[in-house]
Design a protein around this motif. Structure first.
Motif, PDB file in Angstrom:
ATOM      1  N   ALA A 168       0.835  -1.192   0.000  1.00  0.00           N
ATOM      2  CA  ALA A 168       0.000   0.000   0.000  1.00  0.00           C
ATOM      3  C   ALA A 168       0.875   1.249   0.000  1.00  0.00           C
ATOM      4  CB  ALA A 168      -0.902   0.003   1.236  1.00  0.00           C
ATOM      5  N   LEU A 169       0.308   2.341  -0.507  1.00  0.00           N
ATOM      6  CA  LEU A 169       1.016   3.628  -0.436  1.00  0.00           C
ATOM      7  C   LEU A 169       1.116   4.080   1.019  1.00  0.00           C
ATOM      8  CD1 LEU A 169      -0.686   5.521  -3.415  1.00  0.00           C
ATOM      9  CD2 LEU A 169       1.519   4.336  -3.423  1.00  0.00           C
ATOM     10  N   LEU A 170       0.032   3.888   1.750  1.00  0.00           N
ATOM     11  CA  LEU A 170       0.011   4.140   3.193  1.00  0.00           C
ATOM     12  C   LEU A 170      -0.484   2.877   3.869  1.00  0.00           C
ATOM     13  CD1 LEU A 170      -1.557   7.733   3.427  1.00  0.00           C
ATOM     14  CD2 LEU A 170       0.843   7.104   3.712  1.00  0.00           C
ATOM     15  N   ASP A 171       0.217   2.449   4.901  1.00  0.00           N
ATOM     16  CA  ASP A 171      -0.115   1.195   5.571  1.00  0.00           C
ATOM     17  C   ASP A 171      -0.065   1.426   7.076  1.00  0.00           C
ATOM     18  OD1 ASP A 171      -0.004  -1.483   6.689  1.00  0.00           O
ATOM     19  OD2 ASP A 171       0.518  -2.185   4.680  1.00  0.00           O
ATOM     20  N   TRP A 172      -1.173   1.148   7.759  1.00  0.00           N
ATOM     21  CA  TRP A 172      -1.254   1.374   9.205  1.00  0.00           C
ATOM     22  C   TRP A 172      -0.237   0.533   9.963  1.00  0.00           C
ATOM     23  CZ3 TRP A 172      -3.194   5.343  11.479  1.00  0.00           C
ATOM     24  CH2 TRP A 172      -3.546   5.326  12.835  1.00  0.00           C
ATOM     25  N   ARG A 173       0.249  -0.538   9.345  1.00  0.00           N
ATOM     26  CA  ARG A 173       1.229  -1.420   9.986  1.00  0.00           C
ATOM     27  C   ARG A 173       2.656  -0.884   9.860  1.00  0.00           C
ATOM     28  NH1 ARG A 173      -0.746  -6.448   6.561  1.00  0.00           N
ATOM     29  NH2 ARG A 173      -0.522  -4.758   5.045  1.00  0.00           N
ATOM     30  N   ASN A 174       2.836   0.178   9.113  1.00  0.00           N
ATOM     31  CA  ASN A 174       4.116   0.887   9.029  1.00  0.00           C
ATOM     32  C   ASN A 174       3.812   2.308   8.593  1.00  0.00           C
ATOM     33  OD1 ASN A 174       6.810   1.457   9.121  1.00  0.00           O
ATOM     34  ND2 ASN A 174       7.340   0.380   7.240  1.00  0.00           N
ATOM     35  N   PHE A 175       3.290   3.094   9.538  1.00  0.00           N
ATOM     36  CA  PHE A 175       2.666   4.372   9.207  1.00  0.00           C
ATOM     37  C   PHE A 175       3.617   5.531   9.519  1.00  0.00           C
ATOM     38  CE2 PHE A 175      -0.630   7.699   9.536  1.00  0.00           C
ATOM     39  CZ  PHE A 175      -1.352   7.408   8.382  1.00  0.00           C
ATOM     40  N   PRO A 176       3.989   6.318   8.506  1.00  0.00           N
ATOM     41  CA  PRO A 176       4.914   7.442   8.706  1.00  0.00           C
ATOM     42  C   PRO A 176       4.165   8.713   9.098  1.00  0.00           C
ATOM     43  CG  PRO A 176       4.494   7.151   6.372  1.00  0.00           C
ATOM     44  CD  PRO A 176       3.670   6.108   7.082  1.00  0.00           C
ATOM     45  N   TYR A 177       4.214   9.090  10.343  1.00  0.00           N
ATOM     46  CA  TYR A 177       3.385  10.208  10.805  1.00  0.00           C
ATOM     47  C   TYR A 177       4.171  11.168  11.700  1.00  0.00           C
ATOM     48  CZ  TYR A 177       3.327   8.118  15.450  1.00  0.00           C
ATOM     49  OH  TYR A 177       3.703   7.633  16.679  1.00  0.00           O
ATOM     50  N   GLU A 178       3.578  12.354  11.852  1.00  0.00           N
ATOM     51  CA  GLU A 178       4.052  13.344  12.823  1.00  0.00           C
ATOM     52  C   GLU A 178       2.822  14.038  13.416  1.00  0.00           C
ATOM     53  OE1 GLU A 178       6.491  17.592  13.069  1.00  0.00           O
ATOM     54  OE2 GLU A 178       6.498  16.426  11.205  1.00  0.00           O
ATOM     55  N   MET A 179       2.713  14.028  14.724  1.00  0.00           N
ATOM     56  CA  MET A 179       1.585  14.684  15.379  1.00  0.00           C
ATOM     57  C   MET A 179       1.975  16.120  15.743  1.00  0.00           C
ATOM     58  SD  MET A 179       0.086  11.681  17.890  1.00  0.00           S
ATOM     59  CE  MET A 179       1.595  11.632  18.880  1.00  0.00           C
ATOM     60  N   ILE A 180       1.083  17.052  15.464  1.00  0.00           N
ATOM     61  CA  ILE A 180       1.310  18.443  15.857  1.00  0.00           C
ATOM     62  C   ILE A 180       0.096  18.927  16.644  1.00  0.00           C
ATOM     63  CG2 ILE A 180       2.838  18.941  13.910  1.00  0.00           C
ATOM     64  CD1 ILE A 180       0.512  20.396  12.574  1.00  0.00           C
ATOM     65  N   GLY A 181       0.330  19.826  17.589  1.00  0.00           N
ATOM     66  CA  GLY A 181      -0.763  20.361  18.385  1.00  0.00           C
ATOM     67  C   GLY A 181      -1.296  19.360  19.391  1.00  0.00           C
ATOM     68  N   HIS A 182      -2.592  19.429  19.635  1.00  0.00           N
ATOM     69  CA  HIS A 182      -3.220  18.646  20.692  1.00  0.00           C
ATOM     70  C   HIS A 182      -3.779  17.335  20.118  1.00  0.00           C
ATOM     71  CE1 HIS A 182      -4.321  18.881  24.885  1.00  0.00           C
ATOM     72  NE2 HIS A 182      -5.560  18.493  24.636  1.00  0.00           N
ATOM     73  N   VAL A 183      -2.860  16.414  19.781  1.00  0.00           N
ATOM     74  CA  VAL A 183      -3.220  15.102  19.236  1.00  0.00           C
ATOM     75  C   VAL A 183      -2.458  14.049  20.046  1.00  0.00           C
ATOM     76  CG1 VAL A 183      -3.338  13.627  17.197  1.00  0.00           C
ATOM     77  CG2 VAL A 183      -3.450  16.106  16.947  1.00  0.00           C
ATOM     78  N   PHE A 184      -3.109  12.888  20.283  1.00  0.00           N
ATOM     79  CA  PHE A 184      -2.489  11.819  21.064  1.00  0.00           C
ATOM     80  C   PHE A 184      -2.627  10.490  20.330  1.00  0.00           C
ATOM     81  CE2 PHE A 184      -4.137  15.105  23.845  1.00  0.00           C
ATOM     82  CZ  PHE A 184      -3.031  15.405  24.623  1.00  0.00           C
ATOM     83  N   LEU A 185      -1.685   9.589  20.596  1.00  0.00           N
ATOM     84  CA  LEU A 185      -1.738   8.238  20.063  1.00  0.00           C
ATOM     85  C   LEU A 185      -1.924   7.289  21.247  1.00  0.00           C
ATOM     86  CD1 LEU A 185      -1.441   6.421  17.525  1.00  0.00           C
ATOM     87  CD2 LEU A 185       0.999   6.262  18.056  1.00  0.00           C
ATOM     88  N   LYS A 186      -3.070   6.606  21.279  1.00  0.00           N
ATOM     89  CA  LYS A 186      -3.403   5.743  22.410  1.00  0.00           C
ATOM     90  C   LYS A 186      -3.983   4.413  21.923  1.00  0.00           C
ATOM     91  CE  LYS A 186      -2.644   8.739  25.824  1.00  0.00           C
ATOM     92  NZ  LYS A 186      -1.680   8.468  26.917  1.00  0.00           N
ATOM     93  N   PRO A 187      -3.973   3.375  22.789  1.00  0.00           N
ATOM     94  CA  PRO A 187      -4.620   2.128  22.424  1.00  0.00           C
ATOM     95  C   PRO A 187      -6.121   2.324  22.196  1.00  0.00           C
ATOM     96  CG  PRO A 187      -3.154   1.789  24.290  1.00  0.00           C
ATOM     97  CD  PRO A 187      -3.233   3.255  24.085  1.00  0.00           C
ATOM     98  N   ARG A 188      -6.667   1.603  21.225  1.00  0.00           N
ATOM     99  CA  ARG A 188      -8.097   1.677  20.967  1.00  0.00           C
ATOM    100  C   ARG A 188      -8.879   1.119  22.160  1.00  0.00           C
ATOM    101  NH1 ARG A 188      -8.903  -1.003  15.126  1.00  0.00           N
ATOM    102  NH2 ARG A 188     -10.952  -1.363  16.066  1.00  0.00           N
ATOM    103  N   LEU A 189     -10.010   1.718  22.444  1.00  0.00           N
ATOM    104  CA  LEU A 189     -10.844   1.272  23.549  1.00  0.00           C
ATOM    105  C   LEU A 189     -11.722   0.084  23.167  1.00  0.00           C
ATOM    106  CD1 LEU A 189     -11.937   4.721  25.041  1.00  0.00           C
ATOM    107  CD2 LEU A 189     -10.107   3.190  25.821  1.00  0.00           C
ATOM    108  N   SER A 190     -11.899  -0.118  21.877  1.00  0.00           N
ATOM    109  CA  SER A 190     -12.751  -1.236  21.448  1.00  0.00           C
ATOM    110  C   SER A 190     -12.263  -1.748  20.099  1.00  0.00           C
ATOM    111  CB  SER A 190     -14.204  -0.793  21.319  1.00  0.00           C
ATOM    112  OG  SER A 190     -14.328   0.280  20.403  1.00  0.00           O
TER     113      SER A 190
END
Length: 404
Positions: free
Chosen positions: A382-404
């Motif tokens: 894939a061009l973008l793949d969640w299993r190897n995702f190139p990202y940068e968070m800016i501002g008020h964003v968080f990366l957390k485990p899914r609740l469900s």
């Protein structure tokens, strides 16, 4: 200009100084005289080098007096082998005193220059590969003179050839790690390193807890050519009723080259090249866990656009037939770009959670969409793949485990 000494097997000449071996550094002069051993390795004269790389002729001298070994002096390449009435250690000390003046003299004469020294870097294509994708590691050398021989290593030797490309046919977990490329030519050698890794976000989600004009997730995606087909899928969780952007792909010529936008409750817009079509998802958004999965696709040859919600298709529409989406893009989650890479509007910001973001350069088949929506098999590469995702968070964003 160079000289050859048949008694020592050394050749001496004036050349730019190559980059030093890994873990070592040159001291004193940066250019001037170099000597080559009969192995073809170049060294600056009067400087110490690691023992494994010593010219073999130095074994005739008292190398222990100056460390593992020492390179030969300026001038006649045979001078040290013929004898001058001084012991080897005395000659080395004399040469080292001369060395103190070399930078001053070289700077005065203007002959020391770092321009043109060889440099190496490794470039990965793609930079964040999907599992199972083909990967090329390319060792690029600038400056210096070839031909270059390339040695690839990762814990052990992987490949030695004149080819600057190391090919991984199917990228997997065992292929992650640090790769080293050593490029060697008659003028010296340079070394570059590259860390190939995965950023697997499975079971994680980006959380956008409040409306903001400066909070977003920037996605790094590199394309080689324009997109004439694409599919974008993601899963989101929100209580938001008013309009918001889910996926924004802006180029320098068009801020809405690709945009997946929730216009109002149960109504979506898909933009391609600045134009849009609307889809009504009436009655298709309810799930037992609250997460909504959407997939949008488009093909240039017909202009046909599709939208799937929770694995169910909506009536197809058409727009921008024969159009090509520019490959130079800024990709953003959580905001709608009003210009390339920016100009966010808080009224269009997303509030909620986003996960399972994927993008392909082809239209997904119906069975593939249903499989992805159910969280089963994911089409690779894939061009973008969640299993190897190139990202940068800016501002008020968080990366957390899914609740469900």
């Amino acid at each position: 200009m160079s000289q050859f000494c048949p008694e020592t097997g050394l050749v001496k000449g004036i050349l730019p100084l190559p980059a030093p071996p890994r873990g070592d550094k040159w001291v004193g002069a940066r250019s001037l005289s170099l000597v080559w051993s009969n192995t073809g390795q170049a060294f600056p004269s009067l400087l110490h080098v690691p023992a494994p790389l010593c010219p073999t002729a130095l074994e005739h001298g008292d190398a222990a007096a100056v460390g593992p070994c020492s390179c030969w002096a300026l001038g006649d390449p045979c001078a040290d082998s013929r004898g001058s009435g001084l012991s080897f250690g005395q000659r080395v000390k004399k040469m080292e005193r001369m060395l103190l003046w070399l930078p001053v003299l070289a700077g005065f004469l203007g002959i020391v220059s770092l321009a043109g020294l060889p440099e190496a870097r490794i470039r990965a294509h793609p930079s964040h590969p999907s599992p199972g994708a083909e990967v090329e590691l390319i060792c690029e050398v600038s400056g210096g003179h070839g031909p270059w021989e390339f040695l690839w290593e990762k814990e052990d030797v992987l490949q030695r050839s004149m080819d600057s490309v190391f090919f991984i046919p199917s990228f997997g977990k065992n292929d992650t790690g640090t790769y080293t490329c050593t490029a060697t030519s008659p003028t010296g050698r340079v070394i570059a390193e590259y860390h190939l890794e995965t950023t697997n976000l499975k079971w994680l989600a980006f959380i956008f807890p409040r409306k903001s004009k400066d909070s977003a997730v920037l996605v790094n995606m590199e394309l080689d050519e324009p997109l004439r087909n694409f599919s974008v899928c993601l899963r989101y969780f929100t209580e938001q009723i008013k309009s918001y952007a889910l996926f924004s792909y802006a180029t320098r010529g068009q801020d809405n080259d690709i945009l997946l936008y929730k216009n109002r409750l149960q109504n979506y817009r898909l933009y391609v090249g600045g134009e849009f079509v609307s889809f009504s998802a009436q009655g298709k958004e309810s799930t037992s866990q609250g997460w909504i999965h959407v997939c949008a696709s488009w093909e240039s040859s017909t202009g046909i656009a599709e939208l799937w919600v929770n694995g169910m298709p909506l009536p197809r529409k058409a727009l921008q037939a024969d159009y090509a989406v520019s490959p130079e893009a800024a990709v953003v989650l959580g905001q709608e770009q009003d210009s390339y890479g920016g100009r966010y509007n808080a009224s269009q910001a997303f509030v909620g959670e986003v996960t399972d973001v994927y993008m392909w350069d082809f239209r997904l088949a119906p069975d593939e969409v249903r499989s992805i929506s159910g969280g089963w098999d994911i089409r690779s590469p894939a061009l973008l793949d969640w299993r190897n995702f190139p990202y940068e968070m800016i501002g008020h964003v968080f990366l957390k485990p899914r609740l469900s």
